[in-house]
Design an enzyme around this catalytic site. Sequence first.
Site, PDB file in Angstrom:
ATOM      1  N   ARG A 264      25.070  36.345  39.771  1.00 49.40           N
ATOM      2  CA  ARG A 264      24.365  36.392  38.480  1.00 49.40           C
ATOM      3  C   ARG A 264      24.774  35.216  37.592  1.00 49.40           C
ATOM      4  O   ARG A 264      23.909  34.482  37.074  1.00 49.40           O
ATOM      5  CB  ARG A 264      24.676  37.730  37.762  1.00 49.40           C
TER       6      ARG A 264
ATOM      7  N   ARG B 214      37.949  33.512  37.864  1.00 46.65           N
ATOM      8  CA  ARG B 214      39.287  34.060  37.670  1.00 46.65           C
ATOM      9  C   ARG B 214      40.276  32.953  38.004  1.00 46.65           C
ATOM     10  O   ARG B 214      40.046  32.152  38.920  1.00 46.65           O
ATOM     11  CB  ARG B 214      39.537  35.273  38.574  1.00 46.65           C
TER      12      ARG B 214
ATOM     13  N   GLU C 153      47.465  33.996  33.793  1.00 38.51           N
ATOM     14  CA  GLU C 153      46.984  34.293  32.446  1.00 38.51           C
ATOM     15  C   GLU C 153      47.795  35.422  31.803  1.00 38.51           C
ATOM     16  O   GLU C 153      48.062  36.415  32.489  1.00 38.51           O
ATOM     17  CB  GLU C 153      45.521  34.725  32.605  1.00 38.51           C
TER      18      GLU C 153
ATOM     19  N   HIS D 235      39.903  32.179  27.739  1.00 40.34           N
ATOM     20  CA  HIS D 235      39.064  33.226  28.340  1.00 40.34           C
ATOM     21  C   HIS D 235      37.996  33.715  27.347  1.00 40.34           C
ATOM     22  O   HIS D 235      37.961  34.886  26.966  1.00 40.34           O
ATOM     23  CB  HIS D 235      39.928  34.405  28.826  1.00 40.34           C
TER      24      HIS D 235
HETATM   25  N1  LIG Z   1      35.359  33.819  32.003  1.00 37.25           N
HETATM   26  C1  LIG Z   1      34.867  35.001  31.696  1.00 37.25           C
HETATM   27  O1  LIG Z   1      34.987  35.482  30.577  1.00 37.25           O
HETATM   28  C2  LIG Z   1      34.098  35.771  32.718  1.00 37.25           C
HETATM   29  C3  LIG Z   1      33.047  36.584  32.266  1.00 37.25           C
HETATM   30  C4  LIG Z   1      32.329  37.297  33.203  1.00 37.25           C
HETATM   31  C5  LIG Z   1      32.643  37.210  34.554  1.00 37.25           C
HETATM   32  N2  LIG Z   1      33.682  36.421  34.946  1.00 37.25           N
HETATM   33  C6  LIG Z   1      34.005  36.331  36.388  1.00 37.25           C
HETATM   34  O2  LIG Z   1      32.844  35.874  37.072  1.00 37.25           O
HETATM   35  C7  LIG Z   1      32.720  36.601  38.285  1.00 37.25           C
HETATM   36  C8  LIG Z   1      31.296  36.545  38.781  1.00 37.25           C
HETATM   37  O3  LIG Z   1      30.463  37.405  38.032  1.00 37.25           O
HETATM   38  P1  LIG Z   1      28.948  37.689  38.489  1.00 37.25           P
HETATM   39  O4  LIG Z   1      28.400  38.718  37.581  1.00 37.25           O
HETATM   40  O5  LIG Z   1      28.229  36.424  38.675  1.00 37.25           O
HETATM   41  O6  LIG Z   1      29.217  38.331  39.937  1.00 37.25           O
HETATM   42  P2  LIG Z   1      28.221  38.413  41.153  1.00 37.25           P
HETATM   43  O7  LIG Z   1      28.773  39.468  42.039  1.00 37.25           O
HETATM   44  O8  LIG Z   1      26.812  38.532  40.679  1.00 37.25           O
HETATM   45  O9  LIG Z   1      28.358  36.983  41.856  1.00 37.25           O
HETATM   46  C9  LIG Z   1      29.412  36.601  42.669  1.00 37.25           C
HETATM   47  C10 LIG Z   1      28.865  35.743  43.804  1.00 37.25           C
HETATM   48  O10 LIG Z   1      29.969  35.240  44.553  1.00 37.25           O
HETATM   49  C11 LIG Z   1      29.678  35.392  45.934  1.00 37.25           C
HETATM   50  N3  LIG Z   1      30.934  35.489  46.659  1.00 37.25           N
HETATM   51  C12 LIG Z   1      31.836  36.502  46.612  1.00 37.25           C
HETATM   52  N4  LIG Z   1      32.887  36.216  47.390  1.00 37.25           N
HETATM   53  C13 LIG Z   1      32.643  35.009  47.931  1.00 37.25           C
HETATM   54  C14 LIG Z   1      33.371  34.177  48.828  1.00 37.25           C
HETATM   55  N5  LIG Z   1      34.558  34.559  49.305  1.00 37.25           N
HETATM   56  N6  LIG Z   1      32.826  32.998  49.161  1.00 37.25           N
HETATM   57  C15 LIG Z   1      31.626  32.627  48.691  1.00 37.25           C
HETATM   58  N7  LIG Z   1      30.897  33.374  47.842  1.00 37.25           N
HETATM   59  C16 LIG Z   1      31.397  34.544  47.473  1.00 37.25           C
HETATM   60  C17 LIG Z   1      28.831  36.643  46.027  1.00 37.25           C
HETATM   61  O11 LIG Z   1      28.061  36.665  47.222  1.00 37.25           O
HETATM   62  C18 LIG Z   1      27.972  36.525  44.772  1.00 37.25           C
HETATM   63  O12 LIG Z   1      26.789  35.798  45.017  1.00 37.25           O
HETATM   64  C19 LIG Z   1      33.244  37.990  37.919  1.00 37.25           C
HETATM   65  O13 LIG Z   1      33.668  38.714  39.053  1.00 37.25           O
HETATM   66  C20 LIG Z   1      34.367  37.697  36.963  1.00 37.25           C
HETATM   67  O14 LIG Z   1      35.599  37.603  37.638  1.00 37.25           O
HETATM   68  C21 LIG Z   1      34.405  35.706  34.059  1.00 37.25           C
HETATM   69  O1  LIG Z   2      34.912  39.889  33.948  1.00 37.61           O
HETATM   70  C1  LIG Z   2      34.532  39.864  32.776  1.00 37.61           C
HETATM   71  O2  LIG Z   2      33.539  40.495  32.370  1.00 37.61           O
HETATM   72  C2  LIG Z   2      35.274  38.997  31.792  1.00 37.61           C
HETATM   73  O3  LIG Z   2      36.227  38.219  32.391  1.00 37.61           O
HETATM   74  C3  LIG Z   2      35.871  39.786  30.675  1.00 37.61           C
HETATM   75  O4  LIG Z   2      35.015  39.637  29.605  1.00 37.61           O
END
Ligand SMILES: NC(=O)c1ccc[n+]([C@@H]2O[C@H](COP(=O)([O-])OP(=O)(O)OC[C@H]3O[C@@H](n4cnc5c(N)ncnc54)[C@H](O)[C@@H]3O)[C@@H](O)[C@H]2O)c1
Ligand SMILES: O=C(O)[C@H](O)CO
Length: 316
Positions: free
Chosen positions: A156, A236, A265, A283
């Site tokens: 996403r 992460r 972190e 973050h």
């Molecule tokens: N910085 C922030 O504040 C913040 C906010 C929201 C999410 N995040 C991080 O972003 C991540 C992603 O969120 P999302 O909603 O896009 O998740 P998502 O599940 O929609 O997307 C993750 C993608 O990574 C792929 N993937 C998983 N493991 C893999 C691997 N080993 N090799 C290659 N591809 C792989 C999956 O197939 C998927 O397409 C979250 O899990 C979270 O840790 C960080």
């Molecule tokens: O995974 C998430 O949604 C973020 O890292 C916290 O807001």
Amino acid sequence: MKKILIARPLPKEVTEALKGCEVTVREETAPLSGEEMRAALRDYDGVMPTLGDAFSAEVFADVPEPRCKILANFGVGYNHIDAAAARAAGVEVTNTPGAVTDATADVAMTLMLMSARRAAEGERLVRSGAWEGWHPTQMLGLHLTGKRVGIVGMGRIGQAIARRCHYGFEMQVSYFNRSAKELDFPATRVESLTALAEAVDVLVVAVPGGGETRHLIDETVLGAMQPNAHLINIARGDVVQEAALIEALQAGRIGGAGLDVYEFEPQVPQALRDLDNAVLLPHLGTAAHQVRVDMGLMAVANLQAFVDGSTPPNRV
Ligand SMILES: NC(=O)c1ccc[n+]([C@@H]2O[C@H](COP(=O)([O-])OP(=O)(O)OC[C@H]3O[C@@H](n4cnc5c(N)ncnc54)[C@H](O)[C@@H]3O)[C@@H](O)[C@H]2O)c1
Ligand SMILES: O=C(O)[C@H](O)CO
């Protein structure tokens, strides 16, 4: 009546939304201690934990028959929860996908622009009082328009970043993902992460954290990057081998890095903080009032379904 614990202060719109249960809001902003997590599993029917609340296998092992049946995580990333141990203990885990997507993609773009255009360095220069005025070769950065971006994890958030890069900056998008994606914008899937790293001007990390992706971006991947390329991490911290990244930045083997997350972190190594070619945010991915309310209401919807005896919509 079911007892629910919300592990952090949240906007009232969220804490007052749950109906038909007794809600306790913990007033501290720090992560739950081990003892607090054990007590939460023992004393509550449902908990809304968040980032940093490390519900590990050991924590579950110490509470063999937990009263708690649901951890409705506030956030999409749930790598701080051992989901397999939770399942084995009969505790369901839910998260908040979608609510975080655009805000986090926006912060990825912020970091991309700041790193490529040396914005943090420039801001420090102005604040220091040492700026002597514009001249044609001052602080030249990387022009993003039309450049190549590689997305690691085309989920996403990865897709939201890619759309911004394609439509906003006319960038050529490539990606590395476990499986091919059907996308509504042009993007090329690359099967080797090292090959992707080698081919792009900006590499953006957007995979989930956890054992499977720990140090996915290691010295080999960093070593494959071009000397003027930038690494952006909004996923992460431990997806990137931080020590190897620091070395690459110190040696000027890559152009720069924009980071929202850190391996240990909230500790950020002094060596990283000393680097002018690193942009460091605390973050901030989802840090907007509206987004935190949306995330909270999604976590509440999961808890409410549990309280009402139906299936929570966002089981992981
Ligand atoms: N910085 C922030 O504040 C913040 C906010 C929201 C999410 N995040 C991080 O972003 C991540 C992603 O969120 P999302 O909603 O896009 O998740 P998502 O599940 O929609 O997307 C993750 C993608 O990574 C792929 N993937 C998983 N493991 C893999 C691997 N080993 N090799 C290659 N591809 C792989 C999956 O197939 C998927 O397409 C979250 O899990 C979270 O840790 C960080
Ligand atoms: O995974 C998430 O949604 C973020 O890292 C916290 O807001």
